[in-house]
Design a protein around this motif. Structure first.
Motif, short mmCIF file in Angstrom:
data_model
loop_
_atom_site.label_atom_id
_atom_site.label_comp_id
_atom_site.label_asym_id
_atom_site.label_seq_id
_atom_site.Cartn_x
_atom_site.Cartn_y
_atom_site.Cartn_z
N LEU A 1 75.36 22.60 16.97
CA LEU A 1 74.20 22.43 17.86
C LEU A 1 74.55 21.63 19.11
O LEU A 1 73.80 21.67 20.10
N TYR A 2 75.66 20.90 19.05
CA TYR A 2 76.07 20.16 20.24
C TYR A 2 76.25 21.10 21.42
O TYR A 2 75.88 20.78 22.55
N LEU A 3 76.83 22.28 21.16
CA LEU A 3 77.23 23.18 22.24
C LEU A 3 76.06 23.73 23.05
O LEU A 3 76.07 23.65 24.28
N PRO A 4 75.02 24.34 22.43
CA PRO A 4 73.92 24.85 23.25
C PRO A 4 73.18 23.77 24.03
O PRO A 4 72.76 24.00 25.17
N VAL A 5 73.03 22.58 23.42
CA VAL A 5 72.37 21.49 24.14
C VAL A 5 73.22 21.06 25.33
O VAL A 5 72.72 20.83 26.44
N GLN A 6 74.54 20.96 25.12
CA GLN A 6 75.47 20.60 26.19
C GLN A 6 75.41 21.62 27.31
O GLN A 6 75.35 21.26 28.51
N MET A 7 75.42 22.90 26.99
CA MET A 7 75.42 23.95 28.01
C MET A 7 74.09 23.98 28.77
O MET A 7 74.06 24.18 29.98
N LEU A 8 73.00 23.76 28.07
CA LEU A 8 71.69 23.72 28.74
C LEU A 8 71.67 22.57 29.74
O LEU A 8 71.20 22.73 30.88
N GLY A 9 72.18 21.42 29.33
CA GLY A 9 72.23 20.28 30.24
C GLY A 9 73.09 20.55 31.45
O GLY A 9 72.75 20.14 32.57
N LEU A 10 74.21 21.26 31.27
CA LEU A 10 75.08 21.59 32.40
C LEU A 10 74.37 22.50 33.39
O LEU A 10 74.48 22.31 34.60
N TRP A 11 73.62 23.49 32.89
CA TRP A 11 72.91 24.40 33.79
C TRP A 11 71.81 23.67 34.56
O TRP A 11 71.60 23.92 35.76
N ILE A 12 71.12 22.75 33.91
CA ILE A 12 70.12 21.95 34.62
C ILE A 12 70.79 21.11 35.70
O ILE A 12 70.30 21.02 36.84
N ALA A 13 71.93 20.50 35.36
CA ALA A 13 72.66 19.68 36.34
C ALA A 13 73.11 20.52 37.52
O ALA A 13 72.99 20.10 38.69
N ALA A 14 73.64 21.72 37.26
CA ALA A 14 74.11 22.59 38.35
C ALA A 14 72.97 22.97 39.28
O ALA A 14 73.13 23.02 40.51
N TYR A 15 71.81 23.22 38.71
CA TYR A 15 70.62 23.54 39.51
C TYR A 15 70.28 22.37 40.44
O TYR A 15 69.97 22.56 41.64
N LEU A 16 70.33 21.17 39.92
CA LEU A 16 70.00 19.99 40.72
C LEU A 16 71.08 19.69 41.75
O LEU A 16 70.77 19.26 42.87
N TRP A 17 72.36 19.90 41.41
CA TRP A 17 73.44 19.69 42.37
C TRP A 17 73.32 20.65 43.55
O TRP A 17 73.64 20.30 44.68
N ALA A 18 72.88 21.86 43.27
CA ALA A 18 72.82 22.89 44.32
C ALA A 18 71.65 22.68 45.28
O ALA A 18 71.67 23.18 46.40
N GLY A 19 70.62 21.94 44.86
CA GLY A 19 69.45 21.76 45.69
C GLY A 19 69.59 20.63 46.69
O GLY A 19 70.58 19.90 46.72
N ASP A 20 68.57 20.46 47.50
CA ASP A 20 68.56 19.42 48.53
C ASP A 20 67.65 18.25 48.16
O ASP A 20 67.41 17.36 48.98
N GLY A 21 67.18 18.24 46.93
CA GLY A 21 66.21 17.23 46.54
C GLY A 21 66.80 15.89 46.16
O GLY A 21 66.07 14.90 46.06
N LEU A 22 68.12 15.82 45.96
CA LEU A 22 68.75 14.58 45.54
C LEU A 22 69.68 14.05 46.62
O LEU A 22 70.30 14.82 47.36
N ARG A 23 69.80 12.73 46.69
CA ARG A 23 70.80 12.11 47.55
C ARG A 23 72.18 12.35 46.95
O ARG A 23 72.32 12.61 45.75
N VAL A 24 73.21 12.22 47.77
CA VAL A 24 74.57 12.41 47.29
C VAL A 24 74.88 11.44 46.16
O VAL A 24 75.48 11.82 45.13
N ILE A 25 74.47 10.19 46.29
CA ILE A 25 74.76 9.19 45.27
C ILE A 25 74.09 9.54 43.94
O ILE A 25 74.63 9.31 42.86
N ASP A 26 72.90 10.16 44.02
CA ASP A 26 72.21 10.57 42.80
C ASP A 26 72.93 11.75 42.15
O ASP A 26 73.02 11.84 40.92
N LYS A 27 73.44 12.66 42.98
CA LYS A 27 74.21 13.79 42.44
C LYS A 27 75.50 13.30 41.79
O LYS A 27 75.93 13.85 40.77
N VAL A 28 76.11 12.28 42.38
CA VAL A 28 77.32 11.71 41.78
C VAL A 28 76.97 11.08 40.42
O VAL A 28 77.71 11.22 39.44
#
Length: 371
Positions: A70-97
């Motif tokens: 179960l670690y794997l699907p939760v990990q992958m879901l979190g990665l996709w959420i993170a990639a969505y947020l990295w790609a957007g303009d809603g976060l500052r660079v420091i927050d993306k880091v």
């Protein structure tokens, strides 16, 4: 509770939204480097070992396998959420880091799930191990850890065994580069023995790397190239956390030799152990590392503490912090290495560049650390 690690990837945006505190983008490092060490100190050690009579039942209990699955699907879901947020303009660079650091720390813990799965003989679990390594791009670990590290652990030939006097920052490039070279060599030789070339579809490393390529390509198609720097940063963070734990696990320890000059079989005395309950839950009992190396076929829920094993003064999460500060690390750990070898520092795995100074400093049996 072991699913706490990847589950933190689902929390940052909601915690920031409801509290207004951007610090929660850094919840991964906060959890690993602050919360877990404090809980380790408060809760203390486990102290319980599985009974011999329960071993077979416990080993075959599929509940514990599903904890790693179960670690794997939760990990992958979190990665996709993170990639969505990295790609957007809603976060500052420091927050993306910060989000990249959180994602990387959880990917590093995910490599530990891959470590558990990769030791199994079941075909499904071996494939899941490669999948768990895809996020960090560290697919050669699947080969190098099982066939290289476990064969050479606590010897000068093992790049993943830290030497007495070697700082974390000296160890990291040696372990990363040495492990990569070793994995390539081991897999190439295995394929050659089977009459296969490097580009065979049976190449375990290429299979693992292909999973990384597919995952990264899918993320790029879905969210665009803007998130790639943060994707790369989280991979570096994951690898750094893994290798830092490697540094902690075998620092200064050296296996004995047989009368014929060959290395003795790995024993519980050749790995640092910790029975801190919270980190053991967090890392699938990785801290019972002495039993793992002495009996690598045992599933994590059956690992035991051993009186023969040298004991760390704290859990891995705390020791990772100490390792980042070499003078503090040396002050804490060098006397423990010396005590483990009953004052004979020549029995330790010593950094070649510092061997003369360390032997001279400890010639009288003292515990003062050599510079």
């Amino acid at each position: 509770m072991g699913i706490m690690a990847p589950a933190t990837l689902l929390l940052p945006s909601q915690l920031v939204l409801h509290t207004g505190f951007p610090v929660f983008w850094w919840i991964g490092p906060i959890l690993v480097l602050i919360v877990v060490p404090v809980l380790d100190w408060v809760v203390g050690e486990d102290g319980n070992n599985p009974l011999d009579a329960d071993y077979e039942r416990l080993s075959g209990d599929r509940y514990y396998r599903w904890c790693t699955y179960l670690y794997l699907p939760v990990q992958m879901l979190g990665l996709w959420i993170a990639a969505y947020l990295w790609a957007g303009d809603g976060l500052r660079v420091i927050d993306k880091v910060g989000l990249a650091a959180t994602t990387g720390f959880m990917s590093g813990v995910g490599i530990n799930a891959a470590h558990e799965l990769g030791h199994r003989v079941e075909r499904l679990e071996r494939w899941l191990a490669k999948l768990a390594l895809a996020q960090s791009g560290y697919g050669h670990f699947y080969v190098e850890h099982n066939k290289g590290h476990h064969a050479r652990v606590a010897t000068p030939a093992d790049p993943a065994s830290a030497r007495l006097g070697e700082s974390l920052w000296e160890f990291l490039p040696r372990s990363v580069i040495g492990g990569f070279r070793s994995g390539i060599t081991l897999e190439r030789d295995r394929l050659k023995r089977r009459g296969l070339g490097w580009w065979s579809t049976r190449n375990n490393i290429l299979q693992a790397w292909a999973m990384t390529l597919v995952l990264y390509a899918a993320l790029t198609v879905a969210f665009g190239p803007a998130m790639l720097p943060y994707l790369a940063l989280q991979a570096v963070m994951a690898i750094g956390l893994l290798e830092t734990i490697n540094y902690v696990e075998h620092y200064g320890l050296l296996r004995g030799r047989r009368p014929n000059g060959l290395w003795a079989r790995c024993s519980p005395a050749d790995s640092w152990n910790s029975d801190r309950l919270v980190t053991n839950i967090f890392l699938f009992h990785l801290q019972r590392h002495s039993d793992h190396h002495a009996n690598p076929g045992r599933r994590y829920q059956t690992l035991r503490s051993s009186q023969e094993a040298p004991q760390l003064p704290a859990g891995y999460a705390t020791m990772v912090l100490l390792a980042a500060i070499p003078p503090l690390w040396r002050r804490v750990m060098d006397p423990r290495v010396l005590a483990h070898y009953e004052g004979d520092i020549s029995r330790a795995n010593i950094s070649p560049r510092k061997r003369t100074r360390i032997l001279a400093a400890h010639g009288g049996g003292g515990v003062a650390a050599a510079s």
